[in-house]
Design a protein around this motif. Structure first.
Motif, mmCIF file in Angstrom:
data_model
loop_
_atom_site.group_PDB
_atom_site.id
_atom_site.type_symbol
_atom_site.label_atom_id
_atom_site.label_comp_id
_atom_site.label_asym_id
_atom_site.label_seq_id
_atom_site.Cartn_x
_atom_site.Cartn_y
_atom_site.Cartn_z
ATOM 1 N N LEU A 89 0.825 -1.215 0.000
ATOM 2 C CA LEU A 89 0.000 0.000 0.000
ATOM 3 C C LEU A 89 0.861 1.268 0.000
ATOM 4 O O LEU A 89 0.411 2.323 -0.439
ATOM 5 N N PHE A 90 2.111 1.133 0.474
ATOM 6 C CA PHE A 90 3.015 2.284 0.376
ATOM 7 C C PHE A 90 3.250 2.639 -1.092
ATOM 8 O O PHE A 90 3.349 3.811 -1.445
ATOM 9 N N THR A 91 3.355 1.606 -1.940
ATOM 10 C CA THR A 91 3.602 1.878 -3.361
ATOM 11 C C THR A 91 2.376 2.543 -3.990
ATOM 12 O O THR A 91 2.516 3.391 -4.868
ATOM 13 N N ALA A 92 1.179 2.137 -3.535
ATOM 14 C CA ALA A 92 -0.044 2.781 -4.048
ATOM 15 C C ALA A 92 -0.053 4.255 -3.665
ATOM 16 O O ALA A 92 -0.371 5.130 -4.487
ATOM 17 N N ALA A 93 0.321 4.540 -2.403
ATOM 18 C CA ALA A 93 0.363 5.940 -1.949
ATOM 19 C C ALA A 93 1.424 6.723 -2.731
ATOM 20 O O ALA A 93 1.218 7.890 -3.071
ATOM 21 N N TRP A 94 2.524 6.066 -3.041
ATOM 22 C CA TRP A 94 3.590 6.712 -3.802
ATOM 23 C C TRP A 94 3.080 7.102 -5.199
ATOM 24 O O TRP A 94 3.351 8.203 -5.684
ATOM 25 N N ILE A 95 2.312 6.214 -5.815
ATOM 26 C CA ILE A 95 1.796 6.514 -7.162
ATOM 27 C C ILE A 95 0.786 7.664 -7.097
ATOM 28 O O ILE A 95 0.765 8.531 -7.974
ATOM 29 N N ILE A 96 0.000 7.687 -6.036
ATOM 30 C CA ILE A 96 -0.936 8.819 -5.855
ATOM 31 C C ILE A 96 -0.136 10.123 -5.722
ATOM 32 O O ILE A 96 -0.499 11.155 -6.306
ATOM 33 N N LEU A 97 0.967 10.049 -4.992
ATOM 34 C CA LEU A 97 1.813 11.238 -4.828
ATOM 35 C C LEU A 97 2.424 11.657 -6.172
ATOM 36 O O LEU A 97 2.497 12.853 -6.482
ATOM 37 N N ILE B 2 -2.012 5.814 -16.744
ATOM 38 C CA ILE B 2 -0.934 4.988 -16.179
ATOM 39 C C ILE B 2 -0.944 5.027 -14.648
ATOM 40 O O ILE B 2 -0.648 4.025 -13.994
ATOM 41 N N PHE B 3 -1.333 6.153 -14.099
ATOM 42 C CA PHE B 3 -1.324 6.264 -12.634
ATOM 43 C C PHE B 3 -2.476 5.492 -11.980
ATOM 44 O O PHE B 3 -2.527 5.379 -10.761
ATOM 45 N N ASN B 4 -3.395 4.979 -12.795
ATOM 46 C CA ASN B 4 -4.468 4.145 -12.231
ATOM 47 C C ASN B 4 -3.940 2.824 -11.669
ATOM 48 O O ASN B 4 -4.702 2.058 -11.080
ATOM 49 N N VAL B 5 -2.659 2.597 -11.865
ATOM 50 C CA VAL B 5 -2.014 1.406 -11.298
ATOM 51 C C VAL B 5 -2.298 1.288 -9.798
ATOM 52 O O VAL B 5 -2.430 0.181 -9.267
ATOM 53 N N VAL C 104 9.028 -1.684 -12.141
ATOM 54 C CA VAL C 104 7.797 -1.037 -12.620
ATOM 55 C C VAL C 104 7.607 0.286 -11.890
ATOM 56 O O VAL C 104 7.300 1.320 -12.496
ATOM 57 N N MET C 105 7.821 0.239 -10.577
ATOM 58 C CA MET C 105 7.688 1.466 -9.787
ATOM 59 C C MET C 105 8.708 2.513 -10.253
ATOM 60 O O MET C 105 8.395 3.698 -10.357
ATOM 61 N N ALA C 106 9.933 2.031 -10.543
ATOM 62 C CA ALA C 106 10.969 2.961 -11.001
ATOM 63 C C ALA C 106 10.563 3.593 -12.331
ATOM 64 O O ALA C 106 10.765 4.796 -12.549
ATOM 65 N N GLU C 107 9.969 2.793 -13.206
ATOM 66 C CA GLU C 107 9.593 3.316 -14.515
ATOM 67 C C GLU C 107 8.458 4.342 -14.392
ATOM 68 O O GLU C 107 8.488 5.385 -15.052
ATOM 69 N N ILE C 108 7.491 4.038 -13.535
ATOM 70 C CA ILE C 108 6.382 4.987 -13.353
ATOM 71 C C ILE C 108 6.906 6.277 -12.702
ATOM 72 O O ILE C 108 6.495 7.382 -13.047
ATOM 73 N N THR C 109 7.849 6.114 -11.769
ATOM 74 C CA THR C 109 8.447 7.294 -11.129
ATOM 75 C C THR C 109 9.182 8.141 -12.166
ATOM 76 O O THR C 109 9.043 9.375 -12.191
ATOM 77 N N ALA C 110 9.947 7.463 -13.031
ATOM 78 C CA ALA C 110 10.667 8.192 -14.085
ATOM 79 C C ALA C 110 9.682 8.885 -15.027
ATOM 80 O O ALA C 110 9.907 10.028 -15.451
#
Lengths: 286, 303
Positions: B184-192, B258-261, B275-281
């Motif tokens: 869930l931390f990764t979900a919050a990160w994507i929301i951020l 893409i952020f709907n992940v 995957v997280m790194a790619e979305i962050t980039a």
């Protein structure tokens, strides 16, 4: 009237860049960026869908798929909140036995959360159990209504919702399990129930007792007694973990029916059975 | 040519061209500015929502109860993050102009890009703190509710003689999996990340907008179009000219799809680190492009 002073071409040593020109430059850069990023975005989206990280909208018909896609796109993360409201409305309508409204609000809930198969199970359960029971027992059903027909209509509706949902969630066993229970309890079709329980085996969300349920239903299916006996005896022979009251009862009943030699029969005494068979606590049975 | 009326001090240190320290100072000031706007009152609404959801039982199974708490918590976090990113960013620059703080800042040796970055990171800081608090609160409620549901289910299942211990354990494991999970931390990160892109896009709009209201409306429209344009293009995929026009226009707007992940992660999927790194980039590239364009617009803006 004083003439307007000319605006200098240079201001504080810098050339003037009018807003319109700057805006056009920004739009051009954004468009170029958009054209370039497509080469990154499209494969990224495909990879995310492949990794089950992006919603692949479950729907068979194009129109349904489009509607669900639009809801996904427009409401985004708001959907869970709105789904709770829709479900609250459905429960509200259930309390006053307005089954058409229950159906409608569950339809909205499913539209908002198409990925949650549990809503389909709940809708099927309302139709096949609650609406059916209402037409079977309620004093409020108008006298002109054909109760038996309505009971069958709502049971069939429940099954139809599950039949529509099962291809959308091919890896989930709960939908098949729910369908099997309706076939068993409301349609009284143990042969179809056994077949459906069997289809659920090995799928996600299916616990160990479903394997026994296949045998219990086979045991009730006319002409399948030998198959049922072989199946249940195999489970019995797997060990103590399966020496459960219903299983022992069914094996002993089939031993008598198939006239299995005494020496081959299981040694357990006839268990004291609970009032209903195949009843698992936690499953919603009215 | 006349001589300057004051000579430069020979020992005076030359300010650095780019200073993370200055950006941090501006970000901290923006954080304080937004906190004073009673931003965190949203947390009260969030707390009421989460505690309310934990006590609502709409015929839910134990797993559904927990997934509903999770879904609504993250739905509220998602809503807060992007909406706050738009509204707060739309307000901060006009507020500085109104308070005349902007003139004080820009009269110092502070490059305008640092001013924009300070505002951007200040808004992100508020969103990060708020998301952290919401994540903590939802985690506590989830775990508390999970413990209760497991205890209730265990007692219930143990009453049946036809249920094996393995079946009971399987059921309890299924409930346990629906509680708080590090994913869930990764979900919050994507929301951020999504909020960061929205904040950067709103900064770009606010550099040429004439009012906060205009910026907010454009920002929200930007967000909605960014979420829906892929669907629209797909829908008219056989529309010939219409499709071409839409696809052309859509290139200006980001693809927030893409952020709907985060939705799937909240529902139970796990995103691999790459995957997280790619979305962050991906989000980082968006932020850089929008901030650079915002700087271009803001660089010689007259106040």
């Amino acid at each position: 009237m004083d003439p307007q002073p000319d605006i200098p071409a240079e201001y504080h040593g810098r050339p003037r860049r009018p807003l319109v020109r700057k805006t056009l430059v920004i739009l051009l850069v954004l468009w170029t960026f958009g054209a370039v990023r497509g080469a990154w975005e499209t494969p990224l989206i495909a990879r995310l869908r492949g990794a089950d990280l992006l919603q692949a909208v479950p729907a068979q018909e194009t129109e349904t798929k489009l509607g669900r896609n639009a809801v996904l796109a427009i409401l985004g993360g708001m959907r869970p909140l709105m789904a709770v409201y829709a479900k609250l409305s459905a429960v509200d309508k259930w309390e006053i036995a307005d089954w058409d409204e229950v159906e409608k609000w569950y339809g909205i809930t499913i539209l908002l959360q198409p990925e949650d198969y549990q809503h389909r199970i709940d809708l099927a359960w309302h139709c096949a159990y609650n609406a059916r029971a209402y037409y079977e027992t309620s004093q409020h059903v108008p006298s002109g209504v054909d109760r038996a027909r309505e009971m069958e209509v709502w049971t069939d509706k429940g099954l139809a919702y599950l039949d529509a949902a099962i291809p959308e969630f091919p890896d989930r066993g709960e939908l098949l399990q729910e369908k099997a229970q309706i076939l068993e309890r409301k349609k009284h079709d143990p042969c179809a129930a056994a077949q459906t329980y069997r289809l659920a085996l090995g799928k996600k969300g299916v616990l160990g007792y479903v394997e026994r349920f296949v045998g219990y239903q086979l045991a009730q299916c006319p002409g399948k007694e030998q198959e049922a006996y072989t199946y249940l005896k195999r489970l019995y022979d797997e060990g103590e973990k399966n020496h459960l009251p219903t299983l022992i009862h069914e094996v002993k009943r089939l031993e008598r029916k198939l006239q299995i030699p005494l020496l081959l029969r299981i040694p357990d005494p006839e268990p004291d059975l609970p009032g209903t068979r195949n009843t698992v606590p936690g499953l919603k049975v009215p | 040519m006349s001589a300057p009326n004051h000579a430069p001090m020979p020992d005076r240190p030359v300010p650095p061209i780019f200073s993370p320290g200055r950006i941090w100072t501006l970000a901290a000031a923006t954080f304080t500015q937004l906190v004073r706007m009673r931003t965190f009152y949203f947390l009260l609404f969030f707390a009421v929502l989460v505690f309310g959801m934990s006590n609502v039982n709409l015929l839910y199974t134990a797993e559904q109860q927990l997934s509903t708490i999770r879904g609504t918590s993250f739905g509220a976090m998602w809503l807060f993050a992007w909406l706050f990113a738009v509204t707060a960013t739309a307000v901060v620059i006009p507020r500085d102009i109104e308070d005349r703080t902007l003139y004080t800042i820009l009269s110092k040796p502070v490059p305008r890009v640092e001013y924009l970055l300070g505002k951007f990171f200040g808004v992100l800081l508020v969103i990060t703190v708020a998301l952290g608090a919401m994540l903590l609160l939802s985690g506590v409620v989830l775990e508390f509710r999970k413990a209760g549901l497991i205890a209730e289910t265990r007692i219930y299942l143990e009453q049946s003689p036809d249920i094996t211990p393995a079946d009971i354990q399987g059921q309890l494991d299924a409930i346990s999996n629906e509680g708080f999970h590090p994913r869930l931390f990764t979900a919050a990160w994507i929301i951020l990340l999504q909020a960061a892109v929205m904040a950067a896009a709103t900064i770009l709009v606010s550099t040429f907008a004439s009012s906060s209201l205009f910026t907010i409306i454009v920002g929200i429209a930007f967000f909605l179009i960014g979420h829906g344009h892929r669907i629209a293009v797909d829908y008219w995929s056989e529309g010939g000219a219409t499709n071409n026009w839409l696809a052309w226009a859509a290139k200006v707007v980001p693809d927030f799809h893409i952020f709907n992940v985060h939705e799937k992660i909240v529902a139970g999927s796990t995103a691999a680190p790459f995957v997280m790194a790619e979305i962050t980039a991906y989000a980082g590239v968006y932020c850089v492009v929008y901030l650079l364009l915002g700087w271009y617009m803001f660089s010689d803006k007259e106040f």
